[in-house]
Structure formats: structure tokens, C-alpha cells
Design a protein around this motif. Structure first.
Motif, PDB file in Angstrom:
ATOM      1  N   GLN A   1      27.741  32.486  19.843  1.00 31.99           N
ATOM      2  CA  GLN A   1      27.813  31.144  19.264  1.00 31.99           C
ATOM      3  C   GLN A   1      26.435  30.512  19.112  1.00 31.99           C
ATOM      4  O   GLN A   1      26.037  30.095  18.022  1.00 31.99           O
ATOM      5  N   GLU A   2      25.723  30.425  20.208  1.00 27.92           N
ATOM      6  CA  GLU A   2      24.403  29.790  20.184  1.00 27.92           C
ATOM      7  C   GLU A   2      23.437  30.578  19.305  1.00 27.92           C
ATOM      8  O   GLU A   2      22.613  29.999  18.590  1.00 27.92           O
TER       9      GLU A   2
ATOM     10  N   ASN B   1      19.090  38.332  26.638  1.00 20.40           N
ATOM     11  CA  ASN B   1      20.553  38.393  26.628  1.00 20.40           C
ATOM     12  C   ASN B   1      21.080  39.710  27.177  1.00 20.40           C
ATOM     13  O   ASN B   1      22.202  39.791  27.681  1.00 20.40           O
TER      14      ASN B   1
ATOM     15  N   MET C   1      32.034  26.035  26.758  1.00 24.26           N
ATOM     16  CA  MET C   1      30.629  26.076  26.377  1.00 24.26           C
ATOM     17  C   MET C   1      29.710  26.251  27.577  1.00 24.26           C
ATOM     18  O   MET C   1      28.569  26.650  27.438  1.00 24.26           O
TER      19      MET C   1
ATOM     20  N   LEU D   1      27.786  29.546  28.131  1.00 24.67           N
ATOM     21  CA  LEU D   1      26.547  29.869  27.439  1.00 24.67           C
ATOM     22  C   LEU D   1      25.339  29.611  28.324  1.00 24.67           C
ATOM     23  O   LEU D   1      24.249  30.099  28.047  1.00 24.67           O
TER      24      LEU D   1
ATOM     25  N   CYS E   1      29.000  34.621  23.577  1.00 29.53           N
ATOM     26  CA  CYS E   1      27.570  34.920  23.630  1.00 29.53           C
ATOM     27  C   CYS E   1      26.880  34.687  22.292  1.00 29.53           C
ATOM     28  O   CYS E   1      25.697  34.366  22.254  1.00 29.53           O
TER      29      CYS E   1
ATOM     30  N   ASP F   1      15.132  36.071  22.832  1.00 22.94           N
ATOM     31  CA  ASP F   1      16.492  35.791  23.292  1.00 22.94           C
ATOM     32  C   ASP F   1      17.329  37.066  23.361  1.00 22.94           C
ATOM     33  O   ASP F   1      18.145  37.238  24.275  1.00 22.94           O
TER      34      ASP F   1
ATOM     35  N   VAL G   1      23.993  29.762  15.643  1.00 16.01           N
ATOM     36  CA  VAL G   1      23.507  28.414  15.328  1.00 16.01           C
ATOM     37  C   VAL G   1      22.023  28.482  14.971  1.00 16.01           C
ATOM     38  O   VAL G   1      21.558  27.853  14.013  1.00 16.01           O
ATOM     39  N   LYS G   2      21.274  29.279  15.729  1.00 10.95           N
ATOM     40  CA  LYS G   2      19.842  29.446  15.462  1.00 10.95           C
ATOM     41  C   LYS G   2      19.610  30.170  14.136  1.00 10.95           C
ATOM     42  O   LYS G   2      18.684  29.837  13.394  1.00 10.95           O
TER      43      LYS G   2
END
Length: 255
Positions: free
Chosen positions: A35-36, A109, A1, A4, A33, A105, A39-40
Motif C-alpha cells: 500500500q505505502e 522491506n 494500517m 505498515l 506491505c 525501501d 502511494v510513493k
């Protein structure tokens, strides 16, 4: 993790951070990349569920209001609807803010290795963000439909009220004036003289409460629509994405 939090989407060679602890399966750079990001997206989806529930509550309250004939009952429904539409505004603003964060983001990114513009990771993020935006647009359309339904059925209820009290069907001008002002006492003057002020004034009060409820809903739903369209480049993004990736199909995602 920890990856990230770095400036790269790449998996360090020989490291153990690119491996799923539970399954023991290696995770590629895209998975790390994304994963986060997802979640959002899931957080936004939960807010859409709230909007669905609020829409249903408003629809039910409106349906109930159609048969109400007393001012206190109409006032109670009005207060419930005001509370629900205020919550709709709050949730919609929250979603809009989160979508704006996704856009920022996504741009940030692209500075990471392996996540440049047009990469698999970038295309997946952009396509998902576009789908989230479209969902918001669709939700706002549902509230717009409710607004139009309330306006139409309000007109029908007012026409029935006037006919019930006066025995005469009102003309369009009379209905328009009642919808605009909510003041029906003057229209019912003859009925007041014939039937007594107390009985007719109950209908007058109910019409005024209904008028206030409808006008408040109209204003707040209009505010909602304007806020969601403010500074929104949804259409431009959608067109650009379709031109770039062709016919709206990216990794099996349809929009």
C-alpha cells in the motif's frame, strides 16, 4: 494500517487490521506491505506528468523561435525556455531522489517476515521500481531528442539568416564559427556598408540572442543527462532482474 509501521508483513491472526473497512474483504500480507509503496509510485507518476507538460512547452517554444526575426521576441522566448528547463531539472532531481528512496525501501522491506528477497511482494516491488526507472530513462531520451533537434534547426536558421542578409550561402566554417560564438557582426560588414548599420544590427542582435538561448539549453540538458546517469545502476539491475525472473515478465508486468 498500523501493520505498515511494524517489522512484519504478516497479518496478525484473529486481528481486524487485515480487513478492508469499506469492502469488508480480507487483505493479504502483500497488499498491506504494498500500500505505502504504491502511494510513493503514484507520487512519482504525477511528477512524470509534469515532465510531459514541460517537454511540450519547450517543444512549442522552440517551434515558435524558428520564425522569430527580432531580438526582443527571441529574448522573450529564451527567458521562457530557461524557466521551463530549470523546472525540468528540479522535477527530474525530485524523481531521482524518490527512486533512490524506493531502492532503499525495497532493501529494508526484505527484513520483514513474508517479504524476503524473491518473495511475491519483493518481486512486485522490484519490478515496479524497475519500470519507474525505465520511464525516467525514456523521459531523458525525449529531452535528448529535443536537444538534438534544437541544435540541427539552429544551424539551419543561422544559414538562412546569413543568406538573407548577404545574398550568399555561408560555408560550413562560417556557420560553425557563428554557432560557436554568436558573433555575426564581422560577417555582415559588407552588408552593413551597403544596407545601413541599423537594419543589419537588428539581425545581429537576434542571432546573438538565439545563440545564447541555444547554448543555455544545451548546457542545462547536458546537466540533466549527467545528473540522471550519475550513480545509476539501472542497467545492472535490469540485467539481474531478467536473469532472475526470466524474460522480463513478472505478475503480468512487462518492461
Amino acid at each position: 494500517m498500523n501493520n505498515l509501521l511494524t517489522e512484519s508483513c504478516e497479518i496478525p491472526r484473529g486481528g481486524s487490521q487485515g480487513r478492508d473497512v469499506e469492502l469488508g474483504a480480507p487483505m493479504n500480507s502483500g497488499e498491506l506491505c504494498l500500500q505505502e509503496f504504491f502511494v510513493k509510485v503514484q507520487e512519482i507518476d504525477k511528477q512524470y506528468e509534469k515532465l510531459d507538460k514541460l517537454l511540450k512547452m519547450l517543444q512549442d517554444a522552440h517551434e515558435e523561435s524558428r520564425t522569430v526575426t527580432k531580438a526582443p521576441a527571441m529574448k522573450s522566448i529564451k527567458q521562457r525556455m530557461e524557466k521551463d528547463i530549470d523546472e525540468v531539472l528540479r522535477v527530474a532531481r525530485f524523481i531521482k531522489g524518490k527512486i533512490d528512496e524506493l531502492d532503499k525501501d525495497n532493501l529494508a522491506n526484505r527484513q520483514k517476515r513474508g517479504c524476503r528477497k524473491g518473495s511475491g511482494v519483493d518481486r512486485s516491488r522490484v519490478a515496479t521500481t524497475l519500470a519507474v526507472k525505465k520511464k525516467l530513462k525514456d523521459k531523458m531520451a525525449e529531452f535528448q531528442i529535443l536537444k538534438e533537434r534544437i541544435q540541427q534547426e539552429y544551424r539551419e536558421v543561422i544559414e538562412r539568416r546569413v543568406f538573407t542578409v548577404t545574398g550568399t550561402r555561408p560555408d560550413e566554417e562560417t556557420i560553425d564559427r557563428l554557432i560557436d560564438t554568436g558573433d555575426s557582426e564581422q560577417i555582415f560588414q559588407k552588408a552593413i556598408q551597403q544596407q545601413g548599420r541599423g537594419q543589419i544590427m537588428s539581425t545581429v542582435s537576434e542571432i546573438q540572442e538565439r545563440h545564447d538561448a541555444v547554448k543555455d539549453m544545451e548546457k542545462k540538458l547536458l546537466d540533466l543527462q549527467q545528473q540522471m546517469h550519475e550513480n545509476t545502476d539501472h542497467h545492472r539491475t535490469e540485467v539481474a532482474l531478467k536473469i532472475t525472473y526470466g524474460r522480463g515478465r513478472i505478475f503480468g508486468i512487462h518492461y
